[in-house]
Enzyme design. Structure first.
Site, PDB file in Angstrom:
ATOM      1  N   GLU A 264     -18.691   6.433 -33.808  1.00 23.40           N
ATOM      2  CA  GLU A 264     -17.349   6.600 -34.549  1.00 23.40           C
ATOM      3  C   GLU A 264     -17.765   7.389 -35.669  1.00 23.40           C
ATOM      4  OE1 GLU A 264     -15.028   6.577 -37.258  1.00 23.40           O
ATOM      5  OE2 GLU A 264     -15.343   4.331 -37.361  1.00 23.40           O
ATOM      6  N   CYS A 303     -12.652   6.690 -42.742  1.00 20.17           N
ATOM      7  CA  CYS A 303     -12.978   7.506 -42.027  1.00 20.17           C
ATOM      8  C   CYS A 303     -11.694   8.012 -41.266  1.00 20.17           C
ATOM      9  CB  CYS A 303     -13.782   6.910 -40.449  1.00 20.17           C
ATOM     10  SG  CYS A 303     -13.195   5.426 -39.945  1.00 20.17           S
TER      11      CYS A 303
END
Length: 683
Positions: A264, A303
């Protein structure tokens, strides 16, 4: 002053490097992000990583493998409660990472919430067993003697999680929850800047006494050689930069060694303002609030933060002005421990330097700074003011491929919905895009075009604004991950993420063998009919216990009475001529629900006993019509037994098959009951 070394927890004990090991490989200093003071030192020099991984595969797999999905789920809830009881300690440490109280809530309470969520989903959506069945039975022979189906079993290795610096608690727990529920032991490797916060979280869990032996280990320091010790059955889950992920993905252990690697990574997320959402509309106001929140929460170190604000050309100036006004009036940058501060610092001075370096790249690529100065302030603290850039050329390459991982966003414009969609896709794959608009047609068309480039799409309008969890908030029951640059993984997503740590296998064999493997009775396997199964408690009941009823004739009077009594006067039940004209019926037929009622009367044991309640039916199918004069009987077989870990009763799924006098199947379904774990008390 020499600060202590932050310990690791490996092979069942706390560990620190020796002085000789530190002399050869000096420890890294970890500083308070606000004051620049040294908090601790971090080093894994001399740590036996190969031994830790072997310990997980042996001891950790054994201790977790002894537990069912439900038992692991209960432990997740208990761990969440243990962390909740001591979360004030985590909040106090969190301020040293530069986090405000709100930032800490996102990280700490958010991480604890993931444990609670997976505990609930594990008990609701997984069996109280060691094997998960995936999909229906696949008949492989005409006589039913050879069957196939798919199962999932726990991968035999260790899950190594390599985490980013921005969420020291949530980042670890969002990976731990699905791996633990799957039955796979975990090694946690936190990023150095906030490693002391992760270490304290692990310490709380260990001190609770809840963790099965070997189920969780912690490495404080470098873990560069992890792939040298990884093998088939291991999983390495990485959160960090796209470039680092790509280099790890190319390791031979991943390419040819069977090690599963998930990533990720950084993501150039977008937020689109619809053409209808002009200044003064709730959607415009919600868009600005969300954009500023994503720039300032965790100082933009998320993120999922909005990196590209994609707005209609006609609204660009209004958006820029509104963002500047909101930051000026609502955002106070400073020490999180100071009353009134709404935005803290970045995680480290090094991170501050890196963010400003990327801002300069954006400027060199065509961006103009509208807000903030983008200058390096120097010193050991890690503060950066919010920075908003504007790109006059929305096609400029740099805005679509460069992420400044801080309180930074870029404003770009579009003329048509198709252009807006194309700009979103230019990000190369994102974790999330949000769309603020009250126009359903615009939202639907845009979403269909951009969904394949995103792990999640959030739509924002006046109806959902109050309840919306926001652009940048991953939820444990929804996918957190994304295609392309975002890494391609799904770290969250309910039980789907649990399956990433399990192997899907096709099994073939006789009903008896499939019953033994799965713990679920398959038609054709052995049955027993010594005592009516409704007279048995959960302790006494066994898979395959069965009752076969006497037949009952269905009369025309039964059908007419049921129609009149219930009001279900559908013509197939009351009009012989119309029913006969229907291609599915030979004439008047019995109601399906009349037959279910008769079936219950045929198999039920009426006296008080271990069966506490009937709470539903599943997979009901009516197959053969029943005409007046037909005789029906039911076979009821204990199919699956699911004890509830926290209750004095469990669930029993019964296979019910209703047949007529010609042995033709009339209906099939599962009956669900709640059954006491122990026999009823003696009178």
């Amino acid at each position: 002053m020499t600060h202590p070394i932050l310990p690791s927890f490996v092979q069942g004990a706390w560990w620190q490097p020796s002085d000789a090991e530190l002399a050869a490989h000096p420890a890294a200093e970890v500083r308070d992000a606000v004051t620049g003071e040294v908090v601790t030192r971090v080093s894994s020099a001399g740590l036996d990583l190969a031994g830790a991984m072997a310990y997980a595969r042996d001891t950790g797999q054994t201790s977790l493998g002894a537990l069912t999905f439900h038992q692991r789920a209960v432990l997740l809830k208990q761990l969440a409660l243990a962390l909740t009881e001591r979360k004030a300690e985590l909040y106090e440490l969190s301020t040293r990472t530069g986090a405000t109280k709100t930032d800490s809530w996102v990280d700490i309470d958010g991480g604890i919430g993931v444990l609670f969520t997976y505990s609930g989903k594990g008990r609701r959506e997984l069996p109280n067993a060691h094997v998960q069945i995936d999909g229906p039975v696949e008949p492989l022979s005409k006589d039913g003697s050879f069957l196939g189906r798919h199962i999932r079993t726990t991968l035999p290795g260790v899950a190594v999680q390599i985490n980013a610096f921005n969420f020291p608690v949530w980042g670890a727990l969002e990976k731990l929850a699905p791996t633990f529920l799957a039955g796979m032991p975990t090694i946690i490797k936190p990023a150095t800047p906030g490693a002391y916060l992760t270490e304290h979280m692990v310490r709380i869990m260990l001190e609770s006494g809840l963790l099965p032996e070997g189920s969780v280990q912690l490495v404080s320091g470098s873990i560069r050689e992890v792939f040298d010790h990884a093998q088939l059955g291991d999983v390495v889950a990485f959160t960090g930069s796209a470039s680092t992920a790509e280099s790890l993905r190319l390791h031979p252990a991943v390419q040819t060694g069977g090690v599963i690697f998930s990533a990720e990574t950084d993501s150039i997320n977008a937020s689109v303002l619809g053409p209808d959402a002009v200044a003064g509309t709730p959607e415009f106001d919600g868009y600005v609030r969300q954009l500023v929140s994503e720039m300032t929460t965790k100082a933009g170190q998320k993120c999922t933060a909005i990196r590209r604000a994609i707005v209609p050309a006609a609204s660009a100036d209004a958006v820029a002005k509104a963002v500047a006004e909101r930051i000026a009036t609502k955002v106070v940058v400073g020490d999180p421990r100071t009353e009134g501060t709404t935005m803290g610092s970045l995680a480290s001075a090094e991170q501050r330097t890196e963010v400003l370096r990327q801002v300069q790249r954006l400027v060199d690529g065509g961006g103009r700074i509208l807000l903030g100065d983008g200058q390096e302030p120097g010193g050991d603290s890690a503060f950066v003011d919010p920075i908003l850039l504007r790109f006059d050329d929305p096609q400029a390459e740099r805005v679509h491929d460069t992420e400044a991982f801080g309180p930074v966003s870029s404003l770009i414009t579009y003329e048509t919905p198709a252009e807006a969609a194309a700009l979103v896709v230019r990000g190369g794959g994102s974790l999330v895009t949000s769309v603020a608009s009250a126009d359903p047609e615009f939202v639907a068309q845009l979403t269909r075009r951009i969904a394949s480039s995103n792990g999640r799409v959030l739509t924002l309008d006046r109806t959902s604004a109050r309840a919306s969890t926001g652009h940048g908030s991953p939820l444990p029951n929804l996918v957190h991950g994304g295609p392309g640059r975002a890494g391609g993984s799904e770290e969250l997503g309910g039980v789907r993420s649990v399956f990433h740590y399990m192997q899907r296998t096709a099994i073939q064999g006789s009903p008896e063998m499939l019953t033994a493997i799965t713990g679920v009775w398959h038609a054709g396997a052995a049955t027993r009919g010594d005592v009516h199964p409704f007279r048995k408690s959960l302790q006494e009941l066994r898979i395959g216990d069965q009752v076969i009823s006497e037949p009952r004739e269905v009369t025309l009077e039964d059908i007419s009475h049921f129609a009149e009594f219930t009001g279900d006067t559908f013509y197939a039940h009351v009009d012989e001529e119309a029913a006969a004209a229907n291609p599915f019926f030979p004439g008047r037929v019995a109601h399906g629900y009349l037959l279910l009622s008769f079936a219950a009367g045929l198999f039920v044991s009426p006296e008080p006993g271990p069966v506490l309640a009937n709470y539903g039916l599943e997979s009901l199918r009516f197959i053969t019509p029943v005409s007046p004069g037909d005789r029906v009987r039911v076979a009821l077989t204990a199919k699956q037994i699911v004890p509830r870990e926290t209750d004095e009763y469990g669930e029993v799924h019964w296979d019910a098959v209703l047949t007529n006098q010609n042995e033709e199947i009339v209906a099939t379904y599962d009956v669900l009951t709640l059954v006491s774990k122990t026999p009823e008390p003696a009178a």
